[in-house]
Motif scaffolding. Sequence first.
Motif, short mmCIF file in Angstrom:
data_model
loop_
_atom_site.label_atom_id
_atom_site.label_comp_id
_atom_site.label_asym_id
_atom_site.label_seq_id
_atom_site.Cartn_x
_atom_site.Cartn_y
_atom_site.Cartn_z
N HIS A 71 3.04 5.86 -6.27
CA HIS A 71 2.16 6.79 -5.55
C HIS A 71 1.76 6.22 -4.19
N PHE A 72 1.28 4.98 -4.17
CA PHE A 72 0.78 4.40 -2.92
C PHE A 72 1.89 3.90 -2.01
N SER A 73 3.06 3.61 -2.56
CA SER A 73 4.15 3.10 -1.72
C SER A 73 4.54 4.10 -0.64
N ARG A 74 4.30 5.39 -0.91
CA ARG A 74 4.65 6.44 0.08
C ARG A 74 3.86 6.32 1.37
N PHE A 75 2.67 5.68 1.27
CA PHE A 75 1.77 5.64 2.43
C PHE A 75 1.72 4.27 3.10
N LEU A 76 2.60 3.37 2.67
CA LEU A 76 2.53 1.99 3.17
C LEU A 76 3.68 1.64 4.09
N ASN A 77 4.06 2.58 4.93
CA ASN A 77 5.19 2.34 5.83
C ASN A 77 4.77 2.29 7.30
N GLU A 78 3.47 2.13 7.55
CA GLU A 78 2.98 2.10 8.92
C GLU A 78 2.70 0.66 9.36
#
Length: 291
Positions: free
Chosen positions: A139-146
């Motif tokens: 779930h959280f991996s989707r938002f950790l690309n910044e």
Amino acid sequence: MFIKEVCTITKLTKKAVEYYEEQGLVFPKVLENGYRDFSADDIERLKKIAILRKLGLGTDDIKIVLSDEEGQALQKLSIQKELSLDREKAKQLLLDKLSTGENWDEISAELKAIEETETITEKLLDAFPGYYGRFISLHFSRFLNEPITTSEQQEAYDKIVSFLDNVPTLEFPKDLQEFLIENTKHISTKDIRQITESAKKSIENPEKFLSENKEILDQYLAYKQSDEYKNSPVYKIYSMLKEFNNTSGYYDVFIPAMKKLSSSYAEYYHKLEIANEKLLSRYPEMKKLNE
């Protein structure tokens, strides 16, 4: 059964079989004459080892998998593999950018973001057990690309890492743990991806979601108000998770830090709050049920 026959059956070389024995993966009986006698169980174990090796697992991971009767290790390794593939795809894109003249400093910042994503997702897997850990990692991996470009983001990242390093262990009683394992063992990484994607779509247009799923939501609400639900393992697990999240710092430390670290997560969370408000306005009794 001697090693020559073992090699014929398993399609492994003598050198491979001997290596797996040296690594403590298989334990044949040693006869008085020094020959090794492999049992039927040894043969099956070697077949599994061969499959796991072809799937890219090292001997240390294979040892963990073979000693894990509940299958939790395989599920965790599957998630790790999934997340690793995501990172490799991201690195390939960076390599392609470099080949077309992209700025090296910008590539370095993006590469650092990939490494930080790995740190957080791995720590999430370690901090939370079983299915719950697998779910929130994806779930959280989707938002950790910044990339981290501000001091506020860096501080938020440090808080997240510190939280995950120090969060107390979430342990379910044996009966609930067995229930959770039994009822989530068939859920694959693909299934979890679909669940998170469905949740994302539901908050993009909450009015549409509520209208199209009115019958299902009515049934769900009725079930949550029933004695059957209140006496179920699902309710007990939900209550423990809620208590854990309220007392561990998950809501007070982790979530606020995630919103500061990732603008995409902050946007997602804002939409989630709006969707929740619309849900409670239509089903106000849910607020009491969630307290």
